[in-house]
Motif scaffolding. Structure first.
Motif, mmCIF file in Angstrom:
data_model
loop_
_atom_site.group_PDB
_atom_site.id
_atom_site.type_symbol
_atom_site.label_atom_id
_atom_site.label_comp_id
_atom_site.label_asym_id
_atom_site.label_seq_id
_atom_site.Cartn_x
_atom_site.Cartn_y
_atom_site.Cartn_z
ATOM 1 N N ARG A 83 55.915 27.555 43.438
ATOM 2 C CA ARG A 83 56.617 28.010 42.239
ATOM 3 C C ARG A 83 57.943 27.297 42.056
ATOM 4 O O ARG A 83 58.275 26.858 40.949
ATOM 5 C CB ARG A 83 56.857 29.510 42.381
ATOM 6 N N LEU A 102 50.802 27.596 41.319
ATOM 7 C CA LEU A 102 51.962 28.287 40.760
ATOM 8 C C LEU A 102 52.507 29.313 41.745
ATOM 9 O O LEU A 102 53.706 29.511 41.852
ATOM 10 C CB LEU A 102 51.595 29.006 39.467
ATOM 11 N N GLN A 103 51.604 29.969 42.452
ATOM 12 C CA GLN A 103 52.061 30.953 43.422
ATOM 13 C C GLN A 103 52.762 30.269 44.579
ATOM 14 O O GLN A 103 53.836 30.674 45.013
ATOM 15 C CB GLN A 103 50.882 31.756 44.002
#
Lengths: 476, 197
Positions: free
Chosen positions: B39, B35-36
């Motif tokens: 994204r 997710l980081q």
């Protein structure tokens, strides 16, 4: 301080209460050794309980009647609000409850430690320190450039004359007593510093808490709130405690400083007259560790406070509280006739997205299930025919050779079937095979290409036929 | 063949569709990391079907939410479903939400953990003064289980009876949701009172 103040402290202050407690020796010796001398931060409950258990076990070996409660109950007692010697909490990353020493414990421990008689009490080094502090205060806060320059020049001249003397071989050396005096001062202050971190952390936590309470209870606008926080130095960053700690942290952690401290500590450790305490050798690491823990706390608290102050959160929290209270009031009003089922309830998003793929599920299959009969019937017990083992036939190849010699003249050839016709087989098919093994010096047996049938009578007098390649025997 | 990045994005997308992602949960570590790093790809994937990916760095969770259509935009069929919770579960969640605000006003650091007994006590005030205590207790226990199955409560491992109130509660039970519920309940209470008169 008035009489009431003393009364109050005696009643309420956890450190004083600890000194009055009956189990004080156990608390101080165990927690003191574990947290303070061991320089440990928050520890999981399991670890602490095990350590206490070990200590109690060794105590009970000599004095079984003392301290007869369970380790876990001691810990609970010591962390209860009435005692306040341990802090009990769940840190964010863990499932287990953690314990931490409070500043009160630290204070009491140091005080008791200090009761032990000291060999000698140095005074010279302390005077030096005091004068130096005064100098720092006066000259350091001087803003007028001329006076600053004057002071620096004065110092330079003093150093120059010292240099001149040193070049001539004359310089003052501190004697043994002087070194010991200073070392004592150093070790005491170093330990106090380490102890103070706990209190610093506690203070910072307290500052944070009062800031939060102020924010939560604030009635006016946010601008005024921020002004108020800054004006009363309520926030960590603005307070004396916070700033002093930050300055210390930066000073300590600069690389030059760390290197310098390492070298100095190393050299002091070597000095024979000092009788150095080995634990102080890496005290700068201990400081750095404790400071890092405190710094981490500061970071966490600041981050959360910032979050808390964020517009949305702040307004939202107030609304949430108001609405929650409204719900509570209404719920009490209807408690004897509550709404049924989900007629009235919170209307929320379902977490996640429900995905059902219709073809993931197989179509209906009308075939009957395959019946798997995995139960094998046991085999009937068979009589093993051992006859075959005992019925090994011994073929007398010498006799066979004799047959051949009798029938076949030297240097001539005969067909195996003819030999067998003259000397009928007595021992079954092995005899025929026996002929084949006679290939050697005296005779050679050749196996031809085409096949023939040989009739013979086997050992049970049955007529048999064997199909085999044409074999010729030649006598050399 | 899927490259490493595509694999990571796909896993993240699928996990998000199944449940709320927590930074602190061990099995979600890879997904949080993805997710980081990816994204944009992940949020684009969901944007196409009208869903927002909400990532809260500070609280440490991520979840899906329907994207409210903007002016002039046509609405898409709703994928993230909304449903009405039962009255009992709703009351429990409101109490827990209130506790969470109180917790953050004083301490903030660490987890908020309540014991089953504490929750029982709080909830009892809102049940009728029935003499069948056992039944009330059972009902409240069931309510706790339901709240847990929704993901708002989590029993601590190795400590039965100790329940962590997960911070995701803040995102799902916000002022708007509370306001709707409060309104409906007050209405109901008002109606009840007038018929009693």
């Amino acid at each position: 301080m008035e009489l009431e103040d003393f009364d109050r402290l005696r009643e309420r202050h956890p450190a004083w209460r600890l000194l009055r407690a009956r189990n004080a020796p156990l608390v101080l010796s165990f927690l003191g050794r574990f947290f303070i001398e061991g320089n440990r931060g928050p520890t999981p409950a399991g670890e602490l309980t095990t350590a206490l258990d070990d200590l109690l076990y060794s105590i009970h070996r000599t004095v079984p009647e003392r301290f007869d409660a369970e380790p876990a109950s001691y810990l609970e007692n010591w962390s209860s609000p009435e005692s306040g010697w341990l802090r009990r909490f769940y840190p964010s990353g863990s499932e287990e409850v953690h314990y931490e020493a409070t500043p009160a414990l630290e204070k009491a421990f140091r005080w008791v430690e200090g009761l032990q008689a000291r060999e000698f009490i140095g005074t010279e080094s302390r005077l030096h320190i005091l004068v130096d502090l005064l100098r720092q205060m006066v000259h350091g806060s001087e803003t007028d450039p001329t006076s600053r320059i004057q002071e620096l020049e004065r110092r330079r001249d003093a150093i120059e004359s010292e240099l001149a003397e040193a070049r001539e071989g004359r310089f003052a050396v501190i004697d043994e007593t002087g070194v010991r005096d200073r070392y004592q001062q150093f070790s005491q202050t170093a330990r106090e510093l380490l102890g103070d971190f706990r209190e610093v952390e506690d203070n910072l936590r307290g500052l944070d808490r009062s800031a939060r309470e102020k924010i939560a209870a604030w009635d006016g606008g946010k601008g005024e709130l921020l002004e108020e926080l800054v004006a009363t130095r309520t926030g960590i960053a603005a307070s004396d405690q916070g700033r002093s700690f930050q300055a210390f942290y930066d000073f300590l952690l600069s690389e030059d400083r760390q290197v310098e401290l390492s070298e100095l500590l190393e050299s002091v450790q070597q000095m024979p007259e000092v009788g150095a305490d080995r634990r102080l050798r890496s005290v700068h690491h201990d400081w750095a560790e404790a400071a890092e823990r405190t710094q981490q706390t500061v970071r966490n608290l600041s981050e959360q406070l910032r979050r808390f102050l964020e517009d949305q959160i702040w307004v939202e929290n107030r609304r949430v509280m108001d609405l929650a209270r409204a719900v509570e009031a209404a719920a009490i009003a209807v408690r004897d006739a509550p709404p049924r089922g989900d007629e009235i309830g919170l209307f929320v998003d379902e977490p996640g997205v429900p995905i059902t793929l219709p073809f993931e599920r197989p179509l209906y299959d009308p075939r009957p299930d395959v019946v798997v009969d995995s139960l094998l019937p046991p085999d009937p017990v068979e009589e093993i025919e051992l006859e075959a083992l005992f019925a090994q036939r011994f073929v007398d190849t010498a006799r066979l050779a004799g047959n051949i010699r009798a029938v076949v003249p030297r240097r001539s050839t005969a067909a195996l079937e003819d030999i067998i016709a003259l000397y009928p087989v007595e021992e079954g098919v092995s005899e025929i095979l026996g002929y084949l093994t006679l290939d050697g010096e005296e005779m050679s047996v050749e196996i031809g290409g085409d096949e023939i049938m040989i009739e013979y009578t086997d050992a049970e007098n049955k007529r048999r036929r064997v199909r085999m390649p044409r074999v010729t025997v030649t006598r050399r | 063949m899927r490259g490493q990045e595509e694999q990571a994005v796909a896993t993240a997308v699928i996990t998000l569709m199944r449940e709320v992602i927590y930074r602190e949960v061990a099995t979600h570590e890879r997904v949080w990391d993805a997710l980081q790093r990816h994204r944009a790809s992940i949020t684009d994937h969901f944007l196409a079907i009208g869903i927002d990916v909400v990532i809260d760095e500070i609280e440490g969770y991520a979840f899906l939410r329907t994207r409210e259509p903007e002016e002039g935009e046509e609405t898409l069929p709703r994928l993230v479903r909304r449903r009405s919770l039962t009255y009992n579960v709703s009351v429990l969640l409101v109490l827990l939400r209130k506790r969470m605000v109180e917790f953050e006003s004083t301490d903030g650091d660490g987890k908020l953990v309540l014991s089953r007994d504490q929750m029982l006590d709080s909830m009892r005030t809102f049940q009728s003064g029935s003499t069948n205590e056992a039944r009330v207790t059972e009902q409240i226990d069931r309510t706790i289980e339901q709240a847990a199955s929704l993901g708002f409560l989590r029993e601590l491992r190795g400590q039965p009876g100790a329940w962590e109130i997960r911070r995701i509660l803040k995102a799902y039970v916000d002022a708007q949701t509370l306001s709707d519920f409060a309104g409906k309940l007050e209405n109901y209470a008002g109606k009840g009172n007038t018929t009693n008169d």
